[in-house]
Motif scaffolding. Structure first.
Motif, PDB file in Angstrom:
ATOM      1  N   HIS A 177      -0.073  11.996  -5.041  1.00 12.99           N
ATOM      2  CA  HIS A 177      -0.531  12.403  -3.716  1.00 12.99           C
ATOM      3  C   HIS A 177       0.268  13.604  -3.231  1.00 12.99           C
ATOM      4  O   HIS A 177       1.486  13.604  -3.242  1.00 12.99           O
ATOM      5  N   ALA A 225      -4.675  12.603   4.431  1.00 17.16           N
ATOM      6  CA  ALA A 225      -4.269  11.211   4.570  1.00 17.16           C
ATOM      7  C   ALA A 225      -4.715  10.418   3.347  1.00 17.16           C
ATOM      8  O   ALA A 225      -5.817  10.588   2.855  1.00 17.16           O
ATOM      9  N   TYR A 226      -3.840   9.575   2.835  1.00 17.21           N
ATOM     10  CA  TYR A 226      -4.179   8.735   1.702  1.00 17.21           C
ATOM     11  C   TYR A 226      -4.702   7.414   2.242  1.00 17.21           C
ATOM     12  O   TYR A 226      -3.978   6.661   2.881  1.00 17.21           O
ATOM     13  N   THR A 227      -5.991   7.148   2.022  1.00 17.21           N
ATOM     14  CA  THR A 227      -6.604   5.927   2.538  1.00 17.21           C
ATOM     15  C   THR A 227      -6.791   4.870   1.468  1.00 17.21           C
ATOM     16  O   THR A 227      -7.076   3.724   1.781  1.00 17.21           O
ATOM     17  N   GLY A 228      -6.660   5.250   0.214  1.00 19.99           N
ATOM     18  CA  GLY A 228      -6.889   4.305  -0.868  1.00 19.99           C
ATOM     19  C   GLY A 228      -8.347   4.226  -1.278  1.00 19.99           C
ATOM     20  O   GLY A 228      -8.684   3.591  -2.261  1.00 19.99           O
ATOM     21  N   ALA A 229      -9.247   4.860  -0.516  1.00 14.36           N
ATOM     22  CA  ALA A 229     -10.669   4.851  -0.833  1.00 14.36           C
ATOM     23  C   ALA A 229     -10.952   5.839  -1.960  1.00 14.36           C
ATOM     24  O   ALA A 229     -10.303   6.870  -2.080  1.00 14.36           O
ATOM     25  N   LEU A 235       0.834  -1.197   0.000  1.00 16.05           N
ATOM     26  CA  LEU A 235       0.000   0.000   0.000  1.00 16.05           C
ATOM     27  C   LEU A 235       0.872   1.250   0.000  1.00 16.05           C
ATOM     28  O   LEU A 235       0.982   1.951   0.994  1.00 16.05           O
TER      29      LEU A 235
END
Length: 86
Positions: free
Chosen positions: A44, A49-53, A38
Motif C-alpha cells: 500500500h 484509503a485502504y478499505t480492503g475491498a 485489519l
C-alpha cells in the motif's frame, strides 16, 4: 465527510495542551497495526484509503453491463429493421 469547511486556525501549544490534555492517553489506547486484524498491506502506497475491498466485483459488473447493453442494442436494431421491412 466534508473537511473543506473545517477550521484551519493556528493554536498555541499551551492552548492545545489545555484543551486536549487527555489526548496522549486516548492515542496510546488506540489500536495499532500490530494489534489489529485489519492491517495495511506492505504494497500500500498510502495515497488512497485502504478499505480492503477488491475491484473484481466492480469489473465483473461493468463487463456484464457492457454485454447486456450490446445485446440490447443489437436486439433493438434487429427489431427496428424487421419493422421497417413490413
Amino acid at each position: 465527510m466534508d473537511f473543506t469547511k473545517s477550521p484551519h486556525t493556528q493554536v498555541s501549544a499551551k492552548t492545545f495542551q489545555t484543551a486536549y490534555k487527555a489526548l496522549p492517553a486516548t492515542v496510546s489506547g488506540a489500536p495499532t497495526a500490530d494489534n489489529t486484524a485489519l492491517s495495511v498491506p506492505a504494497s500500500h502506497t498510502g495515497k488512497l484509503a485502504y478499505t480492503g475491498a477488491t475491484f473484481i466485483p466492480y469489473a465483473v459488473a461493468a463487463a456484464a453491463l457492457v454485454v447486456v447493453g450490446g445485446a440490447l442494442m443489437t436486439f433493438r436494431r434487429r427489431l427496428g429493421a424487421a419493422t421497417r421491412r413490413k
